[in-house]
Design an enzyme around this catalytic site. Structure first.
Site, short mmCIF file in Angstrom:
data_model
loop_
_atom_site.label_atom_id
_atom_site.label_comp_id
_atom_site.label_asym_id
_atom_site.label_seq_id
_atom_site.Cartn_x
_atom_site.Cartn_y
_atom_site.Cartn_z
N LYS A 104 0.82 -1.22 0.00
CA LYS A 104 0.00 0.00 0.00
C LYS A 104 0.85 1.27 0.00
CE LYS A 104 -4.44 -1.63 1.33
NZ LYS A 104 -4.25 -3.05 1.70
N GLU A 126 -10.26 6.31 3.14
CA GLU A 126 -11.14 5.35 3.80
C GLU A 126 -10.26 4.19 4.24
OE1 GLU A 126 -10.71 5.49 0.51
OE2 GLU A 126 -9.86 3.49 0.31
N SER A 387 1.95 -9.79 -0.74
CA SER A 387 1.54 -8.38 -0.62
C SER A 387 1.86 -7.75 0.72
CB SER A 387 0.04 -8.27 -0.91
OG SER A 387 -0.70 -9.11 -0.06
C1 LIG Z 1 -5.07 -4.11 1.40
C2 LIG Z 1 -4.30 -5.33 1.22
C3 LIG Z 1 -4.59 -6.24 0.17
C4 LIG Z 1 -5.75 -6.09 -0.78
O1 LIG Z 1 -5.70 -4.96 -1.60
P1 LIG Z 1 -5.46 -5.01 -3.17
O2 LIG Z 1 -5.85 -3.66 -3.62
O3 LIG Z 1 -6.32 -6.09 -3.73
O4 LIG Z 1 -4.03 -5.30 -3.39
C5 LIG Z 1 -3.78 -7.36 0.03
N1 LIG Z 1 -2.75 -7.59 0.87
C6 LIG Z 1 -2.45 -6.75 1.87
C7 LIG Z 1 -1.30 -7.08 2.75
C8 LIG Z 1 -3.21 -5.60 2.09
O5 LIG Z 1 -2.90 -4.78 3.10
#
Ligand SMILES: *Cc1c(COP(=O)(O)O)cnc(C)c1O
Length: 401
Positions: A104, A126, A387
């Site tokens: 993010k 948000e 992620s």
């Molecule tokens: C917010 C988040 C996601 C999901 O968001 P995407 O916009 O689909 O990437 C995935 N993994 C983590 C660690 C997150 O914080």
């Protein structure tokens, strides 16, 4: 709802993942469905983003921040022990190692720099579980901006630690008491608030959702994941390009950023959704939060609340570009259950010494399942975006394990 193409017929590269058509159209999805004042504000963001993205000075400033502040480039880690057990060659793109612990930060640093360029003094955001809120509060503190974060009252109760982190970083956290008091309502409230504050505030959306230009702009800010991985795969893999590129999908930003780096290659794209938040796999056409896309709906077309053990996948829809990639057959969308994701998180922890975010664990759960049932042929190379890190999920996991 159109049928998803059979696996074997996944479309070859076709130059997708460039600029959307006019007004942010990806096929029949996207657009700018917002009250007039927000349409104007979105137009301003669009113009500013196009200028900034074409300006080497802006690009350079962002690249530098990503390096000296966010910790990029993130490594590509071969998952040796797990690969051996699964019979495929799995590589992890380590977004968990960035500052604040997830992808993010890539997007919020881009949008915060854009806000400064536009002369805005405040970021509005948000947040559901608080991950995007914390990232926004972080970028705001770094660049001397104010931050106002809208968060459902129920989420505030469930995510006390992230609420504290945001306040520690100097952000104002505004409780949202309408509707189900979760992310969907927080997003509606943030957009409503922006209507009265477009002159001095930038609305910093956390995924590839919302009105044009957000789905496109956020994907471009996340493209760094895919571009770095592309270069790393070129060095690390004998074939240069992985056979499969896999990422979890909430709104779809880490997946879109990853896919974008491989759009012109024959790599097959797999987006993994939560069973209870499968906008791309099971949603129907609708309009929410300024955008035409696929959303979970009941028989009357009301948006159904999403449910997942991974808070970041708790969104009832998916970004418009993913809906389009699905229709084209360029990407395939699959779902895994909470249990599978939890199992995958434990397995990664014990085989590779990495505790993943529960969101990322969804992507891994599919890799494990598909390697087992032969959907991933033995010996395939798989690039998976990790992620985020699992620290935020420790209390959830502690209760469930
Ligand atoms: C917010 C988040 C996601 C999901 O968001 P995407 O916009 O689909 O990437 C995935 N993994 C983590 C660690 C997150 O914080």
């Amino acid at each position: 709802m159109r049928n998803v193409l059979p696996w074997s017929e996944q479309a070859p590269p076709d130059g997708t993942m460039g600029e959307p058509r006019a007004l942010g159209r990806f096929g029949e999805y996207g657009g700018r469905y917002a009250p007039e004042s927000l349409v104007e504000a979105c137009r301003e963001v669009d113009e500013a983003f196009r200028e900034a993205w074409a300006d080497p000075g802006f690009r350079g400033a962002l690249v530098r921040l990503l390096a000296v502040y966010a910790g990029r480039p993130t490594p590509l880690t071969p998952a040796h022990r797990l690969s051996e057990a699964l019979g495929v060659r799995l590589y992890l793109k380590r977004e968990d190692l960035t500052h604040t612990g997830s992808h993010k930060i890539n997007n919020v640093l881009g949008q915060a720099l854009l806000a400064v360029r536009m002369g805005r003094r405040r970021l509005i955001a948000e947040t559901g579980a608080g991950q995007h809120g914390v990232a926004t509060a972080t970028a705001a503190a770094l660049l001397g901006l104010e931050a106002t974060v809208f968060m459902g009252e129920r989420d505030i109760e469930r995510q006390a630690l992230n609420v504290f982190r945001m306040r520690m970083l100097g952000a104002e956290v505004v409780p949202v008491t309408t509707g189900s008091r979760t992310l969907k309502d927080a997003t509606s409230e943030a957009m409503r608030h922006w209507v009265g504050a477009t002159g001095d505030s930038h609305y910093c959306i956390g995924s590839v959702v919302g009105p044009d230009p957000y789905p496109w702009m956020v994907r471009e800010f996340q493209r760094v994941i895919g571009e770095e991985a592309r270069g790393q795969c070129a060095e690390e893999l004998r074939t240069g390009v992985p056979d499969y590129v896999v990422a979890c999908v909430g709104g779809g930003s880490n997946a879109a950023g990853t896919f974008a780096g491989f759009a012109d290659t024959p790599a097959r794209f797999v987006g993994v959704e939560a069973e209870g938040g499968a906008g791309a796999a099971r949603g129907r056409l609708g309009v929410l939060h300024g955008c035409r896309s696929l959303f979970l709906q009941d028989g009357d077309g009301q948006i159904v609340e999403a449910h997942s053990v991974a808070a970041g996948l708790d969104y009832p829809g998916v970004g418009p570009e993913h809906a389009h990639l699905r229709d084209l057959g360029r990407a395939r969308y699959v779902t895994v259950t909470d249990e599978e994701a939890i199992g995958a998180a434990v397995r990664l922890a014990r085989t590779e010494g990495i505790v993943p975010a529960l969101e990322s664990a969804h992507a891994l759960a599919w890799v494990i399942r598909a390697a087992g049932d032969g959907r991933l042929p033995a010996g395939s190379t798989v690039l998976m975006t990790l992620s985020g890190r699992g620290d935020k999920d420790a209390s959830t996991l502690k209760e469930l394990l």
